[in-house]
Design a protein around this motif. Structure first.
Motif, mmCIF file in Angstrom:
data_model
loop_
_atom_site.group_PDB
_atom_site.id
_atom_site.type_symbol
_atom_site.label_atom_id
_atom_site.label_comp_id
_atom_site.label_asym_id
_atom_site.label_seq_id
_atom_site.Cartn_x
_atom_site.Cartn_y
_atom_site.Cartn_z
ATOM 1 N N ASP A 149 5.523 -12.092 2.087
ATOM 2 C CA ASP A 149 4.561 -12.433 1.030
ATOM 3 C C ASP A 149 3.384 -11.469 1.022
ATOM 4 O OD1 ASP A 149 6.065 -14.477 0.056
ATOM 5 O OD2 ASP A 149 5.026 -16.053 1.161
ATOM 6 N N GLU A 150 2.939 -11.114 2.218
ATOM 7 C CA GLU A 150 1.803 -10.187 2.318
ATOM 8 C C GLU A 150 2.157 -8.826 1.721
ATOM 9 O OE1 GLU A 150 -0.723 -8.130 5.895
ATOM 10 O OE2 GLU A 150 0.235 -10.055 6.315
ATOM 11 N N ARG A 151 3.371 -8.356 2.033
ATOM 12 C CA ARG A 151 3.835 -7.064 1.518
ATOM 13 C C ARG A 151 3.926 -7.087 -0.008
ATOM 14 N NH1 ARG A 151 6.717 -3.107 4.360
ATOM 15 N NH2 ARG A 151 5.510 -4.046 6.030
ATOM 16 N N LEU A 152 4.451 -8.168 -0.547
ATOM 17 C CA LEU A 152 4.614 -8.272 -2.002
ATOM 18 C C LEU A 152 3.257 -8.424 -2.694
ATOM 19 C CD1 LEU A 152 7.788 -10.532 -2.000
ATOM 20 C CD2 LEU A 152 7.686 -8.123 -2.681
ATOM 21 N N ASP A 153 2.332 -9.142 -2.054
ATOM 22 C CA ASP A 153 0.967 -9.239 -2.595
ATOM 23 C C ASP A 153 0.307 -7.858 -2.622
ATOM 24 O OD1 ASP A 153 1.205 -11.941 -2.951
ATOM 25 O OD2 ASP A 153 -0.051 -12.514 -1.244
ATOM 26 N N ASP A 154 0.500 -7.091 -1.539
ATOM 27 C CA ASP A 154 -0.066 -5.739 -1.478
ATOM 28 C C ASP A 154 0.504 -4.857 -2.584
ATOM 29 O OD1 ASP A 154 -1.629 -6.349 0.692
ATOM 30 O OD2 ASP A 154 -0.353 -5.371 2.182
ATOM 31 N N LEU A 155 1.795 -5.004 -2.834
ATOM 32 C CA LEU A 155 2.429 -4.202 -3.885
ATOM 33 C C LEU A 155 1.832 -4.550 -5.244
ATOM 34 C CD1 LEU A 155 4.504 -2.146 -4.827
ATOM 35 C CD2 LEU A 155 6.212 -3.990 -4.869
ATOM 36 N N CYS A 156 1.662 -5.843 -5.515
ATOM 37 C CA CYS A 156 1.018 -6.266 -6.776
ATOM 38 C C CYS A 156 -0.343 -5.605 -6.905
ATOM 39 C CB CYS A 156 0.838 -7.781 -6.804
ATOM 40 S SG CYS A 156 2.328 -8.670 -7.196
#
Length: 205
Positions: A149-156
């Motif tokens: 989730d953290e990785r995907l939030d960072d990508l956003c």
């Protein structure tokens, strides 16, 4: 410039850096063997997969960005050709799928970000959207990512979308093409096909 596009009105394109798994994803979507290799830059021309009876083509465009053993001039030419292709057929492209490597994409984006440079992935995302092409980011190789989730939030965050990522499920699709887990992508693509009144193409996704 790339040659030989089938004469089809509706198209979905896969774009992205070399070695992010576009051809593996193409094979997963089509059940059709596509040349893949551990060496970047295997795909030099678009791979078009067109279903004979349908007015539709799925296209895997060559990877851009750094490729070991490929001279810079050639790399730039591939990127230029990809951009020209997308511009030329933009009105036919129902969905653009930007494939990124979930494990390395944040590092790559941050390494290439600066006052006078935009990372390819971010640039391509905005380029597709600026052309009015509904865009889905297929975040591949998620089986290798722990802090999902953290990785995907960072990508956003890097793409200019406000986290949390879960509110962008028609744009951000975490997948693992090699393992065949691509449901978030097919659902996102279907959302955009539905908006284009092309539910008839659901059978391909």
């Amino acid at each position: 410039m790339f040659e030989g596009r089938p004469d089809r009105d509706a198209e979905v394109v896969l774009v992205g850096r070399s070695n992010v798994g576009k051809s593996t994803l193409m094979r997963e979507l089509t059940g059709h063997a596509v040349a893949t290799g551990g060496k970047p830059g295997v795909t030099r021309q678009p791979n078009h997969y067109d279903w004979a009876a349908e007015d539709f083509v799925l296209t895997d465009l060559p990877g851009f960005g750094f490729m070991s053993g490929v001279e810079e001039e050639r790399r730039e030419q591939i990127k230029t050709d990809v951009v020209r292709y997308v511009e030329e057929y933009a009105e036919h492209i129902l969905v653009g799928v930007l494939v990124v490597d979930g494990k390395s994409v944040i590092d790559i984006i941050d390494r290439h970000s600066g006052p006078d440079s935009i990372p390819y992935d971010v640039e391509m995302f905005h380029f597709l959207r600026d052309l009015g092409i509904p865009t889905v980011v297929a975040v591949n190789k998620m089986d290798k990512v722990d802090d999902r989730d953290e990785r995907l939030d960072d990508l956003c965050d890097r793409l200019g979308l406000h986290p949390p990522w879960k509110q962008w499920q028609d744009t951000i699709a975490p997948i693992c093409a090699k393992r065949g887990s691509i449901d978030p992508l097919t659902e996102a693509v279907r959302t955009h096909l539905h908006e284009a009144a092309r539910d008839d193409l659901f059978k391909f996704f």
